[in-house]
Design a protein around this motif. Structure first.
Motif, PDB file in Angstrom:
ATOM      1  N   ARG A 140      69.218  48.023  70.283  1.00  0.00           N
ATOM      2  CA  ARG A 140      69.663  46.621  70.333  1.00  0.00           C
ATOM      3  C   ARG A 140      69.684  46.104  71.780  1.00  0.00           C
ATOM      4  O   ARG A 140      69.319  44.960  72.048  1.00  0.00           O
ATOM      5  N   GLU A 141      70.091  46.971  72.729  1.00  0.00           N
ATOM      6  CA  GLU A 141      70.140  46.562  74.123  1.00  0.00           C
ATOM      7  C   GLU A 141      68.741  46.260  74.672  1.00  0.00           C
ATOM      8  O   GLU A 141      68.562  45.345  75.481  1.00  0.00           O
ATOM      9  N   PHE A 142      67.770  47.028  74.225  1.00  0.00           N
ATOM     10  CA  PHE A 142      66.404  46.827  74.702  1.00  0.00           C
ATOM     11  C   PHE A 142      65.619  45.828  73.851  1.00  0.00           C
ATOM     12  O   PHE A 142      64.424  45.639  74.064  1.00  0.00           O
ATOM     13  N   GLY A 143      66.292  45.221  72.881  1.00  0.00           N
ATOM     14  CA  GLY A 143      65.643  44.196  72.073  1.00  0.00           C
ATOM     15  C   GLY A 143      64.741  44.719  70.985  1.00  0.00           C
ATOM     16  O   GLY A 143      63.928  43.963  70.445  1.00  0.00           O
ATOM     17  N   LYS A 144      64.849  45.995  70.652  1.00  0.00           N
ATOM     18  CA  LYS A 144      64.008  46.557  69.596  1.00  0.00           C
ATOM     19  C   LYS A 144      64.542  46.227  68.206  1.00  0.00           C
ATOM     20  O   LYS A 144      63.800  46.304  67.226  1.00  0.00           O
ATOM     21  N   LEU A 145      65.826  45.911  68.101  1.00  0.00           N
ATOM     22  CA  LEU A 145      66.443  45.574  66.831  1.00  0.00           C
ATOM     23  C   LEU A 145      66.979  44.146  66.878  1.00  0.00           C
ATOM     24  O   LEU A 145      67.596  43.746  67.862  1.00  0.00           O
ATOM     25  N   ARG A 146      66.754  43.414  65.814  1.00  0.00           N
ATOM     26  CA  ARG A 146      67.326  42.082  65.710  1.00  0.00           C
ATOM     27  C   ARG A 146      68.811  42.175  65.382  1.00  0.00           C
ATOM     28  O   ARG A 146      69.268  43.166  64.788  1.00  0.00           O
ATOM     29  N   SER A 156      73.438  44.803  62.763  1.00  0.00           N
ATOM     30  CA  SER A 156      74.721  44.715  62.076  1.00  0.00           C
ATOM     31  C   SER A 156      74.670  45.394  60.713  1.00  0.00           C
ATOM     32  O   SER A 156      75.600  46.108  60.324  1.00  0.00           O
ATOM     33  N   SER A 157      73.573  45.203  59.998  1.00  0.00           N
ATOM     34  CA  SER A 157      73.438  45.828  58.679  1.00  0.00           C
ATOM     35  C   SER A 157      73.407  47.341  58.769  1.00  0.00           C
ATOM     36  O   SER A 157      74.038  48.034  57.966  1.00  0.00           O
ATOM     37  N   ARG A 158      72.696  47.877  59.756  1.00  0.00           N
ATOM     38  CA  ARG A 158      72.626  49.334  59.902  1.00  0.00           C
ATOM     39  C   ARG A 158      73.967  49.929  60.290  1.00  0.00           C
ATOM     40  O   ARG A 158      74.361  51.005  59.806  1.00  0.00           O
ATOM     41  N   ILE A 159      74.695  49.268  61.176  1.00  0.00           N
ATOM     42  CA  ILE A 159      76.006  49.775  61.588  1.00  0.00           C
ATOM     43  C   ILE A 159      76.970  49.794  60.410  1.00  0.00           C
ATOM     44  O   ILE A 159      77.679  50.783  60.174  1.00  0.00           O
TER      45      ILE A 159
END
Length: 426
Positions: free
Chosen positions: A8-14, A19-22
């Motif tokens: 998420r920090e590197f922008g690989k995840l929207r 949020s859904s994965r967490i």
């Protein structure tokens, strides 16, 4: 979890996917908490639990020893050895109280928009409305039998009604504003053990009875308007509304392209009557359709004997839970079956839940995750933690496992090594 944070920090995840994965990871890794403990103040089985809907901070508990207690689940009363946070009750009201219940408390409910009031239902035939600050009864409703379940709508803005299921065949609506019964709902043939307000409308109430029936009520009109039938089924879930609306748009666009002149109004066919005057079928059809509609409206399921006797379980219905999106309903029965219902069609989705034998001596409280992917049987809250009460008089806290210091250091070391590496060629 740490991998998702890095992506998420590197922008690989929207953001939505992150949020859904967490949430999914936390729900699937839930276990007995190793950092929080509720110090139970009850000497009997814990029958009902609810966390307040306003702050998510105060846990309300009712037990078989006729005691009710409130716990602060965010601020610990005592830090045991610096590892386990112990949460003691803020106050306890038992049978020694001047207005305390005399028999087991079967249901506890917070007032939906304020923690200043809470409601208790008991086997002593009373529903009490309590002032949280003074621990005094401000309203008392005398019921015709044992109180099994109470519920208030979290969506209500036009009423302050408490739906009560008792060993009587009628469902009673208690009005906090007037201190009297608003009206009764008749239709069940045995006691009502579960009541649940719709999560999409403040006027729709769902009840489950010992007669095995699940009924839908619009409290603004007389009689129930729908009865679930376990023999009426559909395979699996229906597609989401967005997918169906998109499909309908595609079909509409195709039909309009095939018949470009469809926008031109066509005249309805005419026929000649005996006196030579022409008449339109449209008016006759319109009148007949209105007549059929009025007949169908009069003969709603609450009046049709065949549909009125439909059952959702082979035995009593002990638990009901509507999903947050208002599309599905979960029900638990004394036949040890957990069923998922499509509310729009009223069909049993035939989802097979592998569950153990359910306790049938008292009502069950069901809970679902926010995405309705998981159901907990029995439990009440669906936030970051689960609180369960049992016959062993204990209230247990269930939460996702905490990461150890070593795991955190290892992740940070990996992140540091990744940051030190350059991305350009030498």
């Amino acid at each position: 979890m740490w991998k998702e944070i890095g992506d998420r920090e590197f922008g690989k995840l929207r953001p939505n996917l992150f949020s859904s994965r967490i949430k999914s990871g936390r729900n699937s890794s839930i276990q007995l908490s190793n950092h929080k403990e509720i110090v139970s103040a009850h000497r009997g089985a814990v029958n009902s639990l609810q966390v307040d809907l306003t702050e998510g901070r105060y846990l309300l508990a009712g037990a078989a020893d006729s005691s009710v207690a409130v716990y602060d689940v965010q601020c610990a009363s005592h830090e045991g050895n610096g590892l386990i946070a112990r949460h003691k009750s803020l106050f306890v009201v038992d049978k020694q109280h001047e207005h305390g219940h005399k028999y087991a408390i079967s249901s506890v409910t917070w007032y939906p928009i304020d923690t200043g009031l809470f409601i208790t239902g008991s086997y002593d035939h009373h529903i009490n409305v309590w002032d949280t600050n003074t621990t005094q009864v401000v309203m008392d409703f005398k019921m015709p039998g044992k109180v099994y379940r109470t519920a208030m709508s979290s969506l209500a803005t036009s009423h302050m009604l408490i739906a009560a299921g008792t060993e009587d065949v009628q469902v009673r609506l208690c009005d906090i504003a007037s201190g009297a019964f608003a009206h009764t709902l008749s239709g069940h043939r045995d006691g009502v053990m579960s009541v649940e307000w719709s999560s999409s409308s403040e006027w729709i109430l769902i009840t489950g009875g010992c007669d095995g029936a699940i009924r839908f009520w619009d409290i603004r009109r007389a009689g129930c308007f729908h009865v679930l039938d376990q023999s009426r089924s559909q395979l699996g879930r229906r597609p989401p509304l967005l997918v169906r609306s998109t499909a309908n748009k595609v079909i509409t666009s195709k039909s309009s392209s095939i018949n470009p002149s469809s926008s031109v109004k066509s005249r309805p066919p005419q026929r000649k009557t005996n006196n030579g005057n022409s008449s339109k079928h449209g008016g006759l059809n319109k009148h007949s359709s209105q007549l059929k509609g009025s007949v169908k409206q009069r003969l709603h399921p609450g009046m049709l004997s065949t549909q009125d006797r439909a059952t959702a379980h082979y035995g009593a219905v002990f638990g009901l839970r509507a999903t947050g999106d208002g599309m599905y309903l979960l029900s638990a029965g004394s036949d040890s079956r957990l069923r998922l219902w499509d509310i729009e069609s009223g069909c049993n989705t035939l989802v097979n839940f592998e569950i153990t034998r359910l306790q049938t001596s008292k009502p069950l409280q069901l809970a679902t995750t926010q995405d309705s992917a998981l159901v907990f049987v029995p439990c009440m809250t669906t936030a970051k933690e689960l609180y369960t009460g049992g016959n062993d008089r204990q209230i247990l806290v269930w939460s996702p496992s905490n990461f150890t210091t070593g795991e955190v250091d290892e992740w940070r070391k990996g992140q540091g090594a990744a940051l030190d590496q350059d991305n350009w060629s030498d």
